[in-house]
Design a protein around this motif. Structure first.
Motif, PDB file in Angstrom:
ATOM      1  N   GLU A 153       0.810  -1.019  -0.124  1.00 44.76           N
ATOM      2  CA  GLU A 153       0.040   0.016   0.154  1.00 44.76           C
ATOM      3  C   GLU A 153       0.823   1.196  -0.097  1.00 44.76           C
ATOM      4  OE1 GLU A 153      -3.929   1.873   2.369  1.00 44.76           O
ATOM      5  OE2 GLU A 153      -2.407   0.489   3.570  1.00 44.76           O
ATOM      6  N   ARG A 154       0.543   2.206  -0.734  1.00 38.45           N
ATOM      7  CA  ARG A 154       1.158   3.328  -0.759  1.00 38.45           C
ATOM      8  C   ARG A 154       0.849   4.341   0.260  1.00 38.45           C
ATOM      9  NH1 ARG A 154       1.090   6.229  -6.218  1.00 38.45           N
ATOM     10  NH2 ARG A 154      -1.122   5.697  -6.039  1.00 38.45           N
ATOM     11  N   GLN A 155       1.714   5.441   0.883  1.00 37.46           N
ATOM     12  CA  GLN A 155       1.379   6.280   2.010  1.00 37.46           C
ATOM     13  C   GLN A 155       2.138   7.481   1.416  1.00 37.46           C
ATOM     14  OE1 GLN A 155       3.655   5.977   5.575  1.00 37.46           O
ATOM     15  NE2 GLN A 155       1.927   6.173   6.947  1.00 37.46           N
ATOM     16  N   GLY A 156       1.166   8.671   1.548  1.00 33.78           N
ATOM     17  CA  GLY A 156       1.847  10.020   1.243  1.00 33.78           C
ATOM     18  C   GLY A 156       2.122  10.656   2.556  1.00 33.78           C
ATOM     19  N   TYR A 157       3.342  11.276   2.596  1.00 36.60           N
ATOM     20  CA  TYR A 157       3.678  11.994   3.940  1.00 36.60           C
ATOM     21  C   TYR A 157       4.303  13.181   3.640  1.00 36.60           C
ATOM     22  CZ  TYR A 157       8.154   9.814   2.658  1.00 36.60           C
ATOM     23  OH  TYR A 157       9.241   9.712   1.889  1.00 36.60           O
ATOM     24  N   ASN A 158       4.089  14.159   4.590  1.00 35.95           N
ATOM     25  CA  ASN A 158       4.707  15.485   4.641  1.00 35.95           C
ATOM     26  C   ASN A 158       4.856  15.925   6.161  1.00 35.95           C
ATOM     27  OD1 ASN A 158       2.561  15.564   1.853  1.00 35.95           O
ATOM     28  ND2 ASN A 158       4.432  16.907   1.962  1.00 35.95           N
ATOM     29  N   THR A 159       5.941  16.733   6.389  1.00 36.20           N
ATOM     30  CA  THR A 159       6.140  17.304   7.640  1.00 36.20           C
ATOM     31  C   THR A 159       5.976  18.468   7.929  1.00 36.20           C
ATOM     32  OG1 THR A 159       7.980  15.469   7.409  1.00 36.20           O
ATOM     33  CG2 THR A 159       8.091  16.873   9.305  1.00 36.20           C
ATOM     34  N   MET A 160       5.185  18.955   9.207  1.00 35.12           N
ATOM     35  CA  MET A 160       5.042  20.094   9.474  1.00 35.12           C
ATOM     36  C   MET A 160       6.241  20.497  10.423  1.00 35.12           C
ATOM     37  SD  MET A 160       1.847  21.948  11.435  1.00 35.12           S
ATOM     38  CE  MET A 160       0.866  22.312  10.220  1.00 35.12           C
ATOM     39  N   VAL A 161       7.057  21.255  10.056  1.00 31.58           N
ATOM     40  CA  VAL A 161       8.300  22.247  11.201  1.00 31.58           C
ATOM     41  C   VAL A 161       8.269  23.430  10.984  1.00 31.58           C
ATOM     42  CG1 VAL A 161       9.609  20.085  11.009  1.00 31.58           C
ATOM     43  CG2 VAL A 161       9.679  21.583   9.110  1.00 31.58           C
ATOM     44  N   TYR A 162       8.655  23.864  12.277  1.00 28.68           N
ATOM     45  CA  TYR A 162       8.859  25.387  12.551  1.00 28.68           C
ATOM     46  C   TYR A 162       9.937  25.244  13.450  1.00 28.68           C
ATOM     47  CZ  TYR A 162       5.581  28.255   9.618  1.00 28.68           C
ATOM     48  OH  TYR A 162       4.969  28.787   8.723  1.00 28.68           O
ATOM     49  N   ARG A 163      10.892  26.194  12.965  1.00 29.93           N
ATOM     50  CA  ARG A 163      11.933  26.596  14.344  1.00 29.93           C
ATOM     51  C   ARG A 163      11.678  27.826  14.650  1.00 29.93           C
ATOM     52  NH1 ARG A 163      16.091  28.548  11.430  1.00 29.93           N
ATOM     53  NH2 ARG A 163      15.385  27.885   9.150  1.00 29.93           N
ATOM     54  N   GLU A 164      12.263  28.108  16.066  1.00 28.47           N
ATOM     55  CA  GLU A 164      11.873  29.342  16.850  1.00 28.47           C
ATOM     56  C   GLU A 164      12.124  30.655  16.058  1.00 28.47           C
ATOM     57  OE1 GLU A 164      14.338  27.896  20.281  1.00 28.47           O
ATOM     58  OE2 GLU A 164      12.601  28.500  21.379  1.00 28.47           O
ATOM     59  N   GLY A 165      13.505  30.602  15.438  1.00 19.47           N
ATOM     60  CA  GLY A 165      13.761  31.591  14.686  1.00 19.47           C
ATOM     61  C   GLY A 165      12.800  32.075  13.374  1.00 19.47           C
ATOM     62  N   GLU A 166      12.389  31.107  13.038  1.00 19.42           N
ATOM     63  CA  GLU A 166      11.208  31.359  11.755  1.00 19.42           C
ATOM     64  C   GLU A 166       9.941  31.866  12.563  1.00 19.42           C
ATOM     65  OE1 GLU A 166      12.096  27.934   8.508  1.00 19.42           O
ATOM     66  OE2 GLU A 166      11.057  27.371  10.479  1.00 19.42           O
ATOM     67  N   ILE A 167       9.743  31.473  13.603  1.00 20.34           N
ATOM     68  CA  ILE A 167       8.279  31.877  14.082  1.00 20.34           C
ATOM     69  C   ILE A 167       8.429  33.435  14.825  1.00 20.34           C
ATOM     70  CG2 ILE A 167       6.487  31.768  15.822  1.00 20.34           C
ATOM     71  CD1 ILE A 167       7.335  28.559  15.938  1.00 20.34           C
ATOM     72  N   ARG A 168       9.867  33.583  15.211  1.00 19.95           N
ATOM     73  CA  ARG A 168      10.022  34.997  15.879  1.00 19.95           C
ATOM     74  C   ARG A 168      10.119  36.139  14.970  1.00 19.95           C
ATOM     75  NH1 ARG A 168      14.905  33.243  18.261  1.00 19.95           N
ATOM     76  NH2 ARG A 168      13.719  32.104  19.970  1.00 19.95           N
TER      77      ARG A 168
END
Ligand code: IPM
Ligand code: MG
Length: 355
Positions: A153-168
């Protein structure tokens, strides 16, 4: 100063031609000192050079003070590999120039009160600025892909990431612009479910300490979607991660009733910026002189203000647009009884006359 024109796909070339004619008029008659260049992006670039963002375009963009972009994408390229999609050209350009701060105003022009799908009393006075983070989140997170699991079976995947500096850094932009508005920031997250956005809330809260004169609230993205429809005038600045901002900015635009009217700016740490209408490539009406050029012309106004240091000219362009609307001219997307329907070119010419 150089301004790079990237017409792209669909209605992009028509609306960018309108925007360019405004810049040319400002050069010819109002002392604006810029040189216009043209480049390829999106499907148009893919057809010519096998890449949605040719190296030459990125080099041109890096030399330019500002970029005026039309739109990318369309059904003609729906079947190309994910890594070569026209949209990828825009994403690479944003990343390549570090354009992390996306400003998307959703305002209701008083002349267009009747075109909103919401009741007039719900949208009266609507004036929201979405400040969307544009270089992080699930858009760029690794790992990503489609893999085959044991068993086939195939699985699609992505990753939600945020660094503190990017948010700041994006939070600071939001608080700064709020100071020039009604001093209220509503930060959007899904902190009840997603760790990446729990960190988002924590960091935004901390940055907010440096701006005691700005009121900070937090809202889950699902609730924000509901409030945008129920009581949109309650928002001033909405600070959003990349993905939620993508979704909510379309919603906010629809609430104004005139997605063809809304400009945007994408800024980096310096003065360089990319300016584009928030509408897409609208392939169904491409090449038919039906597109509304006002979002692109208003994007030129944002460019004058944020990248070209020409505040007075920015206001002049915005006033010209307002006067054209007051005069009753409308493209099809904002047409209403009692107004006069015109095409893309006639609308742009009317703005030039007012200028
Ligand atoms: C936008 C668009 C883009 C995005 C696409 C074209 C990559 O939807 O600017 O909102 O998802 O950011
Ligand atoms: Mg979008």
């Amino acid at each position: 100063m150089t301004v790079l024109l990237l017409p792209g796909d669909g209605i992009g070339p028509e609306v960018v031609a309108a925007g360019a004619s405004v810049l040319e008029a400002l050069v010819a008659r109002h002392g604006l000192q810029i040189t216009l260049e043209q480049g390829l992006i999106g499907g148009a670039a893919l057809d010519r050079s096998q890449r949605p963002l040719p190296a030459e375009t990125l080099a041109q963009a890096k030399r330019a003070q500002a970029i005026l972009l039309g739109a990318v994408g369309g059904p003609a390229w729906d079947r190309v590999d994910a890594s070569l999609r026209p949209e990828k050209g825009l994403l690479e350009l944003r990343a390549g120039l570090g354009l992390f701060a996306n400003l998307r105003p959703a305002t209701l022009h008083p002349e267009l009160g009747g075109v909103s799908p919401l009741k007039p009393e719900v949208v009266e006075g609507l004036d929201i600025l979405i400040v969307r983070e544009l270089c992080g989140d699930v858009y760029y997170g690794e790992p990503r892909g489609i893999r085959v699991l044991d068993g086939g079976e195939r699985q699609g995947y992505n990753t939600m990431v945020y660094r503190e500096g990017e948010i700041r850094r994006i939070a600071r932009v939001a608080f700064d612009v709020a100071r020039r508005r009604r001093r209220r920031v509503c930060s959007i997250d899904k902190a009840n479910v997603l760790e990446a956005t729990r960190l988002w809330r924590e960091v935004v809260q901390a940055v907010g300490q440096d701006f005691p004169d700005v009121e900070l609230t937090h809202m889950y993205v699902d609730n924000a979607a509901m409030q945008l429809v129920r009581q949109p005038t309650a928002f001033d600045v909405m600070l959003t991660p990349n993905m939620f901002g993508d979704i909510l900015s379309d919603l906010a635009a629809a609430v104004t009733g005139s997605i063809g009217m809304l400009p945007s700016a994408s800024l980096n740490q310096g003065a360089c910026g990319l300016y584009e209408p928030i509408h897409g490539s609208a392939p169904d009406i491409a090449g038919r002189d039906l597109a509304n050029p006002l979002a692109t012309i208003l994007s030129v106004a944002m460019m004058l203000r944020h990248s070209l240091g020409a505040q007075a000219l920015a206001e002049r362009v915005e006033q010209a647009v307002t006067r054209v609307l007051q005069g009753g001219l409308r493209t099809r997307d904002i047409h209403a009884p009692g107004t006069t329907e015109v095409g893309t070119r006639a609308m742009a010419e009317a703005v030039l006359r007012e200028l």
